[in-house]
Enzyme design. Structure first.
Site, PDB file in Angstrom:
ATOM      1  N   ARG A  51       0.786  -1.256  -0.121  1.00 30.85           N
ATOM      2  CA  ARG A  51      -0.071  -0.027  -0.113  1.00 30.85           C
ATOM      3  C   ARG A  51       0.885   1.391   0.019  1.00 30.85           C
ATOM      4  NH1 ARG A  51      -5.163  -0.706   3.761  1.00 30.85           N
ATOM      5  NH2 ARG A  51      -3.359  -0.697   5.395  1.00 30.85           N
ATOM      6  N   LYS A 148      -0.445 -18.464   6.587  1.00 34.59           N
ATOM      7  CA  LYS A 148      -1.424 -18.781   7.488  1.00 34.59           C
ATOM      8  C   LYS A 148      -1.787 -17.458   8.240  1.00 34.59           C
ATOM      9  CE  LYS A 148       0.408 -19.106  12.270  1.00 34.59           C
ATOM     10  NZ  LYS A 148       0.832 -19.824  13.475  1.00 34.59           N
ATOM     11  N   HIS A 178       5.348 -23.040   7.612  1.00 31.25           N
ATOM     12  CA  HIS A 178       6.836 -23.086   7.571  1.00 31.25           C
ATOM     13  C   HIS A 178       7.566 -24.244   8.534  1.00 31.25           C
ATOM     14  CE1 HIS A 178       6.157 -20.572  11.345  1.00 31.25           C
ATOM     15  NE2 HIS A 178       7.261 -21.203  11.762  1.00 31.25           N
ATOM     16  N   LYS A 182      11.170 -27.251   7.627  1.00 29.62           N
ATOM     17  CA  LYS A 182      12.335 -27.337   8.530  1.00 29.62           C
ATOM     18  C   LYS A 182      13.111 -28.691   7.869  1.00 29.62           C
ATOM     19  CE  LYS A 182      10.690 -24.896  12.234  1.00 29.62           C
ATOM     20  NZ  LYS A 182      11.823 -23.586  12.294  1.00 29.62           N
ATOM     21  N   GLU A 216       6.730 -22.335  23.387  1.00 28.58           N
ATOM     22  CA  GLU A 216       7.537 -20.754  23.425  1.00 28.58           C
ATOM     23  C   GLU A 216       7.463 -20.058  24.611  1.00 28.58           C
ATOM     24  OE1 GLU A 216       5.548 -18.977  19.497  1.00 28.58           O
ATOM     25  OE2 GLU A 216       4.028 -20.022  20.533  1.00 28.58           O
ATOM     26  N   ASP A 235      -4.082 -21.362  16.412  1.00 23.92           N
ATOM     27  CA  ASP A 235      -3.109 -20.850  15.927  1.00 23.92           C
ATOM     28  C   ASP A 235      -2.060 -21.886  15.604  1.00 23.92           C
ATOM     29  OD1 ASP A 235      -1.754 -18.248  15.352  1.00 23.92           O
ATOM     30  OD2 ASP A 235      -0.591 -18.730  17.195  1.00 23.92           O
ATOM     31  N   HIS A 240       0.184 -26.292  12.492  1.00 27.21           N
ATOM     32  CA  HIS A 240       1.578 -26.921  12.698  1.00 27.21           C
ATOM     33  C   HIS A 240       1.526 -28.346  13.173  1.00 27.21           C
ATOM     34  CE1 HIS A 240       2.693 -23.066  11.552  1.00 27.21           C
ATOM     35  NE2 HIS A 240       2.629 -22.324  12.500  1.00 27.21           N
ATOM     36  N   LYS A 331       2.289 -20.862  25.329  1.00 21.64           N
ATOM     37  CA  LYS A 331       3.101 -19.502  25.317  1.00 21.64           C
ATOM     38  C   LYS A 331       3.548 -19.417  26.779  1.00 21.64           C
ATOM     39  CE  LYS A 331       1.430 -17.562  21.090  1.00 21.64           C
ATOM     40  NZ  LYS A 331       2.602 -17.549  20.369  1.00 21.64           N
TER      41      LYS A 331
HETATM   42  P1  NAD Z   1       1.943  -6.422   8.230  1.00 19.70           P
HETATM   43  O1  NAD Z   1       0.699  -5.869   8.669  1.00 19.70           O
HETATM   44  O2  NAD Z   1       3.148  -6.034   8.793  1.00 19.70           O
HETATM   45  O3  NAD Z   1       1.719  -6.088   6.752  1.00 19.70           O
HETATM   46  C1  NAD Z   1       0.940  -6.127   5.999  1.00 19.70           C
HETATM   47  C2  NAD Z   1       1.465  -5.772   4.379  1.00 19.70           C
HETATM   48  O4  NAD Z   1       0.001  -5.706   3.704  1.00 19.70           O
HETATM   49  C3  NAD Z   1       1.792  -4.351   4.134  1.00 19.70           C
HETATM   50  O5  NAD Z   1       2.820  -4.233   3.203  1.00 19.70           O
HETATM   51  C4  NAD Z   1       0.666  -3.668   3.718  1.00 19.70           C
HETATM   52  O6  NAD Z   1       1.203  -2.342   2.856  1.00 19.70           O
HETATM   53  C5  NAD Z   1      -0.107  -4.706   2.780  1.00 19.70           C
HETATM   54  N1  NAD Z   1      -1.494  -4.455   2.665  1.00 19.70           N
HETATM   55  C6  NAD Z   1      -2.208  -4.197   3.776  1.00 19.70           C
HETATM   56  N2  NAD Z   1      -3.430  -3.962   3.184  1.00 19.70           N
HETATM   57  C7  NAD Z   1      -3.126  -3.841   1.648  1.00 19.70           C
HETATM   58  C8  NAD Z   1      -4.043  -3.470   0.590  1.00 19.70           C
HETATM   59  N3  NAD Z   1      -5.523  -3.067   0.627  1.00 19.70           N
HETATM   60  N4  NAD Z   1      -3.524  -3.467  -0.585  1.00 19.70           N
HETATM   61  C9  NAD Z   1      -2.202  -3.819  -0.828  1.00 19.70           C
HETATM   62  N5  NAD Z   1      -1.666  -4.085   0.397  1.00 19.70           N
HETATM   63  C10 NAD Z   1      -1.887  -4.207   1.500  1.00 19.70           C
HETATM   64  O7  NAD Z   1       1.439  -7.995   8.217  1.00 19.70           O
HETATM   65  P2  NAD Z   1       2.573  -9.206   8.291  1.00 19.70           P
HETATM   66  O8  NAD Z   1       2.969  -9.550   9.741  1.00 19.70           O
HETATM   67  O9  NAD Z   1       3.817  -9.073   7.426  1.00 19.70           O
HETATM   68  O10 NAD Z   1       1.739 -10.386   7.912  1.00 19.70           O
HETATM   69  C11 NAD Z   1       1.278 -10.605   6.502  1.00 19.70           C
HETATM   70  C12 NAD Z   1       0.504 -12.000   6.505  1.00 19.70           C
HETATM   71  O11 NAD Z   1       1.363 -13.030   6.992  1.00 19.70           O
HETATM   72  C13 NAD Z   1      -0.782 -12.180   7.640  1.00 19.70           C
HETATM   73  O12 NAD Z   1      -1.806 -12.904   6.982  1.00 19.70           O
HETATM   74  C14 NAD Z   1      -0.156 -13.000   8.859  1.00 19.70           C
HETATM   75  O13 NAD Z   1      -1.107 -13.436   9.437  1.00 19.70           O
HETATM   76  C15 NAD Z   1       0.706 -13.872   8.125  1.00 19.70           C
HETATM   77  N6  NAD Z   1       2.043 -14.286   8.911  1.00 19.70           N
HETATM   78  C16 NAD Z   1       2.936 -13.405   9.208  1.00 19.70           C
HETATM   79  C17 NAD Z   1       3.983 -13.870  10.036  1.00 19.70           C
HETATM   80  C18 NAD Z   1       4.849 -12.969  10.632  1.00 19.70           C
HETATM   81  O14 NAD Z   1       5.708 -13.413  11.205  1.00 19.70           O
HETATM   82  N7  NAD Z   1       4.678 -11.578  10.633  1.00 19.70           N
HETATM   83  C19 NAD Z   1       3.890 -15.226  10.479  1.00 19.70           C
HETATM   84  C20 NAD Z   1       3.104 -16.259   9.681  1.00 19.70           C
HETATM   85  C21 NAD Z   1       2.034 -15.752   9.283  1.00 19.70           C
END
Ligand code: NAD
Length: 484
Positions: A51, A148, A178, A182, A216, A235, A240, A331
């Protein structure tokens, strides 16, 4: 043994959510490591799409900072970083509107592998799939990678599957877990199906029980409000732990091919018995000194969401009849440790008089930290003091035997992203697997809600609630120690 990097075809990897936390912490550092390992082909490109308004140079600056933060200094090389940054491009895009899509369409090449990584919340999956189709961006070699959580229950998972299936075939959809990336998880399959030694013993006749632990030390902290809508069952267990259970319990597939493996995993999920209420313990961590309790973290003093769950699970088939699988995850426990332990039965008769304790063989597969595999075997204690027995771990990781040239174990994300480029779905969840896992999980959660069950409190830094210990003690068994 010499390290082997298997080259992949040139690709365009488009990261929707390319400015998010997951992209910065895992996806981009993983791609950089593959480049440093020499696996990035000429003509590979990585396009961030998110975004925020910025140009390619702004994105490169952001990614440089992310690499400096999330790649350890000893793994960073200035030339490799520059080469990696040169592969990057960026398009500001709105998943829910039309802005940015024509620009993306102009940028993406149709004659190379295209991987679209949906690193955004699941509420955007359907929008992204539909717009990739509408703007005719996705070519014949397009794949999508989804993160996920894949749904919140069976109904929402079905809706997500349906929204992706409108525009992509199942063989184009890579649902990431993920844990499956592993090294030791894959080694588990190699040990089971690449040796004669284990598979004949891999059943209820020789295995007493199996424990799967994902512990964790962190609490839910800043994501408390989000986590409170989900809980440990949704979760961690539904995805997992269930995936690990499948790999341990499945029948040998006829080939190591994606559908043969996933067919066998699906059969395991379908053979799971419903879990009896008294075979599940749910917990919430208590406050410890300055550290808040689960309910404080969740921002709800009456929250009934579990930050810990332990359960005894049965698989109704010939191989596993009467061999329980004990699963637990939580946790704020005493250590960060993920382990699968296959606990074999005791020898039927002891010929030694002074045998101390149990002489069970235990195959332990450690996923984190220190990935590795050990087999506990009973031997004679060395020395002249008669026939005294001791149990010692036999290191089955064989890192030494493979020598110093063996490639450093790649992070799960690196391996999985490269599998997407190669078009290998073996380590990704198929839609029907995810739905079957929810179909098993949903009634358990509904049962708690209907009965108004309140989770037991456990001390932060402990091994979990006392009732979870009792779950094992009642069966004259004990949990393995949670140790770092
Ligand atoms: P975040 O909130 O840090 O990032 C979200 C991203 O989506 C940003 O780049 C934002 O610009 C983009 N975005 C949001 N709305 C948008 C739109 N309407 N159009 C275009 N882009 C848009 O989230 P995150 O932590 O990076 O997580 C992303 C996904 O991965 C989620 O589904 C989360 O559940 C999953 N996930 C994250 C992690 C982690 O470690 N962060 C681990 C496992 C799964």
């Amino acid at each position: 043994m010499v390290s082997r990097v298997i080259p992949v075809e040139p690709f365009d990897l488009i990261i929707f959510g390319g400015t998010g936390d997951l992209a910065k912490r895992k996806i981009l550092p993983g791609l950089y490591r593959r480049l440093a390992a020499g696996q990035m082909p000429d003509g590979a490109r990585v396009i961030g799409a998110a975004r925020g308004e910025m140009d390619a140079s702004g994105y490169r600056d952001m990614v440089r900072e992310a690499l400096e933060t999330f790649v350890p200094e000893e793994d960073r090389d200035a030339d490799s970083i520059d080469t990696f940054l040169a592969l990057l491009d960026y398009v500001p895009i709105d998943a829910k509107g039309e802005a940015g899509w024509p620009e993306l369409a102009a940028l993406v090449r149709k004659d190379v592998v295209q991987a679209y990584y949906f690193s955004v919340g699941p509420s955007l999956f359907g929008d992204l799939a539909a717009r990739l189709h509408k703007h005719e961006i996705a070519g014949p070699q397009a794949r999508i990678v989804v993160e996920k959580p894949f749904g919140h229950d069976l109904e929402s998972a079905k809706a997500l599957n349906a929204s992706l299936a409108e525009h992509f075939n199942e063989d184009q959809i890579y649902r990431i877990d993920h844990y499956l990336g592993k090294e030791t998880v894959q080694n588990l399959m190699a040990v089971r199906f690449g040796n004669m030694l284990f598979e004949p013993l891999w059943n209820a006749q020789y295995i007493d029980h199996i424990q799967i632990t994902v512990a964790e030390t962190v609490g839910v902290g800043g994501r408390g409000a989000y986590y409170d809508k989900s809980g440990a069952m949704r979760d961690m267990v539904q995805n997992h732990l269930m995936q690990l259970l499948c790999l341990i319990a499945m029948e040998p597939p006829s080939r190591f091919d994606p559908d043969a493996v996933r067919d066998e995993k699906l059969k395991v999920i379908r053979a799971l018995d419903p879990v009896l209420p008294h075979h599940i313990v749910r917990g919430q961590y208590d406050a410890l000194g300055e550290e808040p309790s689960y309910r404080e973290d969740a921002g709800d003093p009456k929250s009934r969401t579990e930050s810990y769950v332990a359960m005894k699970v049965h698989i109704s088939n010939w191989r596993w009849a009467n061999t329980p699988f004990y699963l637990r995850t939580g946790k704020r426990l005493k250590a960060r440790a993920s382990e699968i332990a296959v606990v074999f039965k005791e020898t039927p008769h002891s010929i030694f008089d002074n045998e101390a304790g149990s002489n069970r063989n235990v195959l332990s597969i450690r996923l984190q930290p220190n990935e590795g595999m050990n087999l506990d075997v009973t031997i004679k204690e060395p020395g002249p003091g008669g026939m005294r027995l001791v149990t010692v771990p036999l290191d089955m990781t064989f890192a030494d035997a493979l020598g110093p040239d063996v490639e450093e174990v790649p992070d799960a994300y690196e391996r999985l992203i490269m599998d997407v480029i190669r078009g290998n779905q073996t380590l990704f969840m198929r839609g029907d697997e995810v739905e079957a896992a929810w179909a098993w999980t949903d009634p358990l959660i509904e049962g708690w809600q209907q009965r108004g069950e309140v989770p037991k409190t456990y001390d932060a830094g402990s091994a979990g609630p006392e009732d979870a210990m009792m779950l094992m003690h009642r069966d004259h068994r004990r949990w393995r120690e949670i140790k770092p």
